[in-house]
Design a protein around this motif. Sequence first.
Motif, mmCIF file in Angstrom:
data_model
loop_
_atom_site.group_PDB
_atom_site.id
_atom_site.type_symbol
_atom_site.label_atom_id
_atom_site.label_comp_id
_atom_site.label_asym_id
_atom_site.label_seq_id
_atom_site.Cartn_x
_atom_site.Cartn_y
_atom_site.Cartn_z
ATOM 1 N N PHE A 70 16.370 30.237 2.365
ATOM 2 C CA PHE A 70 16.828 28.908 1.750
ATOM 3 C C PHE A 70 15.747 27.748 1.493
ATOM 4 N N VAL A 71 14.705 27.738 2.256
ATOM 5 C CA VAL A 71 13.504 27.048 2.199
ATOM 6 C C VAL A 71 12.726 27.506 0.930
ATOM 7 N N ILE A 72 12.769 28.758 0.487
ATOM 8 C CA ILE A 72 12.096 28.953 -0.615
ATOM 9 C C ILE A 72 12.943 28.730 -1.657
ATOM 10 N N LEU A 73 14.338 28.862 -1.717
ATOM 11 C CA LEU A 73 15.349 28.484 -2.624
ATOM 12 C C LEU A 73 15.022 26.881 -3.140
ATOM 13 N N PHE A 74 14.853 25.982 -1.993
ATOM 14 C CA PHE A 74 14.841 24.699 -2.272
ATOM 15 C C PHE A 74 13.504 24.636 -3.029
ATOM 16 N N PHE A 75 12.252 25.183 -2.593
ATOM 17 C CA PHE A 75 11.124 24.999 -3.444
ATOM 18 C C PHE A 75 11.131 25.413 -4.854
ATOM 19 N N VAL A 76 11.863 26.512 -4.933
ATOM 20 C CA VAL A 76 11.863 27.033 -6.370
ATOM 21 C C VAL A 76 12.788 25.999 -7.374
ATOM 22 N N ILE A 77 13.770 25.585 -6.860
ATOM 23 C CA ILE A 77 14.472 24.410 -7.449
ATOM 24 C C ILE A 77 13.730 23.233 -7.624
ATOM 25 N N TYR A 78 13.046 22.867 -6.722
ATOM 26 C CA TYR A 78 12.287 21.643 -6.877
ATOM 27 C C TYR A 78 10.897 21.913 -7.984
ATOM 28 N N ALA A 79 10.440 23.106 -8.004
ATOM 29 C CA ALA A 79 9.180 23.480 -8.908
ATOM 30 C C ALA A 79 9.756 23.445 -10.113
ATOM 31 N N LEU A 80 10.918 24.119 -10.411
ATOM 32 C CA LEU A 80 11.547 23.960 -11.749
ATOM 33 C C LEU A 80 11.876 22.637 -12.307
ATOM 34 N N SER A 81 12.380 21.774 -11.530
ATOM 35 C CA SER A 81 12.750 20.597 -11.819
ATOM 36 C C SER A 81 11.218 19.794 -12.426
ATOM 37 N N PHE A 82 10.127 20.010 -11.509
ATOM 38 C CA PHE A 82 9.053 19.734 -11.857
ATOM 39 C C PHE A 82 8.244 19.777 -13.155
ATOM 40 N N VAL A 83 8.636 21.363 -13.526
ATOM 41 C CA VAL A 83 8.002 21.747 -14.630
ATOM 42 C C VAL A 83 9.168 21.183 -15.817
ATOM 43 N N TYR A 84 10.520 20.936 -15.761
ATOM 44 C CA TYR A 84 11.337 20.459 -16.666
ATOM 45 C C TYR A 84 10.547 19.062 -17.174
ATOM 46 N N ASN A 85 10.378 18.227 -16.044
ATOM 47 C CA ASN A 85 10.046 16.762 -16.233
ATOM 48 C C ASN A 85 8.644 16.688 -17.223
ATOM 49 N N ILE A 86 7.518 17.732 -16.792
ATOM 50 C CA ILE A 86 6.675 17.820 -17.675
ATOM 51 C C ILE A 86 6.766 18.270 -19.013
ATOM 52 N N VAL A 87 7.550 19.265 -19.402
ATOM 53 C CA VAL A 87 7.730 19.881 -20.636
ATOM 54 C C VAL A 87 8.849 18.599 -21.228
ATOM 55 N N LYS A 88 9.762 18.140 -20.437
ATOM 56 C CA LYS A 88 10.469 17.096 -21.471
ATOM 57 C C LYS A 88 9.409 15.865 -21.949
ATOM 58 N N GLY A 89 8.619 15.384 -20.946
ATOM 59 C CA GLY A 89 7.740 14.368 -21.298
ATOM 60 C C GLY A 89 6.863 14.521 -22.423
ATOM 61 N N ILE A 90 6.275 16.021 -22.533
ATOM 62 C CA ILE A 90 5.527 16.273 -23.595
ATOM 63 C C ILE A 90 6.506 16.367 -24.982
ATOM 64 N N GLN A 91 7.478 17.112 -24.831
ATOM 65 C CA GLN A 91 8.505 16.992 -26.026
ATOM 66 C C GLN A 91 8.659 15.717 -26.777
ATOM 67 N N VAL A 92 8.772 14.656 -25.697
ATOM 68 C CA VAL A 92 9.127 13.429 -26.129
ATOM 69 C C VAL A 92 7.887 12.619 -26.919
ATOM 70 N N LEU A 93 6.767 12.947 -26.317
ATOM 71 C CA LEU A 93 5.557 12.431 -27.050
ATOM 72 C C LEU A 93 5.368 13.091 -28.098
ATOM 73 N N ARG A 94 5.636 14.302 -28.506
ATOM 74 C CA ARG A 94 5.437 15.050 -29.645
ATOM 75 C C ARG A 94 6.533 14.877 -30.690
ATOM 76 N N GLU A 95 7.633 14.041 -30.458
ATOM 77 C CA GLU A 95 8.636 14.073 -31.476
ATOM 78 C C GLU A 95 8.401 13.403 -32.787
ATOM 79 N N TYR A 96 7.449 12.277 -32.723
ATOM 80 C CA TYR A 96 7.070 11.696 -33.875
ATOM 81 C C TYR A 96 5.883 11.659 -34.191
ATOM 82 N N ALA A 97 5.217 12.631 -33.677
ATOM 83 C CA ALA A 97 3.641 12.710 -33.779
ATOM 84 C C ALA A 97 3.328 13.648 -35.107
#
Length: 97
Positions: A70-97
């Motif tokens: 269960f602890v590993i599952l929490f860290f996997v969920i958190y890591a996926l959320s962390f990566v999602y935020n980084i990817v979405k931030g980059i996508q937003v910056l590249r929208e009008y570039a």
Amino acid sequence: MRQLLSALSYFSIFFAPFLFPIIIWIVAKDNYIEGHAKRALFSHIFPFLAAIPLLYFFVTAHSLGSAVGFVILFFVIYALSFVYNIVKGIQVLREYA
């Protein structure tokens, strides 16, 4: 400026995960920025919402192996959320570039 504020809402996972998107969501008058701030806020909160049932299962676990799982599952969920935020931030910056 719209892309910068929207991307910072996602990148705030590094410096102010809950506070910055809430402030941007309240202060921004632009629907584009508000939408990204809401999504960023939810993506910052989601791992902790997912931790509530995981915490219950962790407490009621009958073996050490399932508790560790269960602890590993929490860290996997958190890591996926962390990566999602980084990817979405980059996508937003590249929208009008």
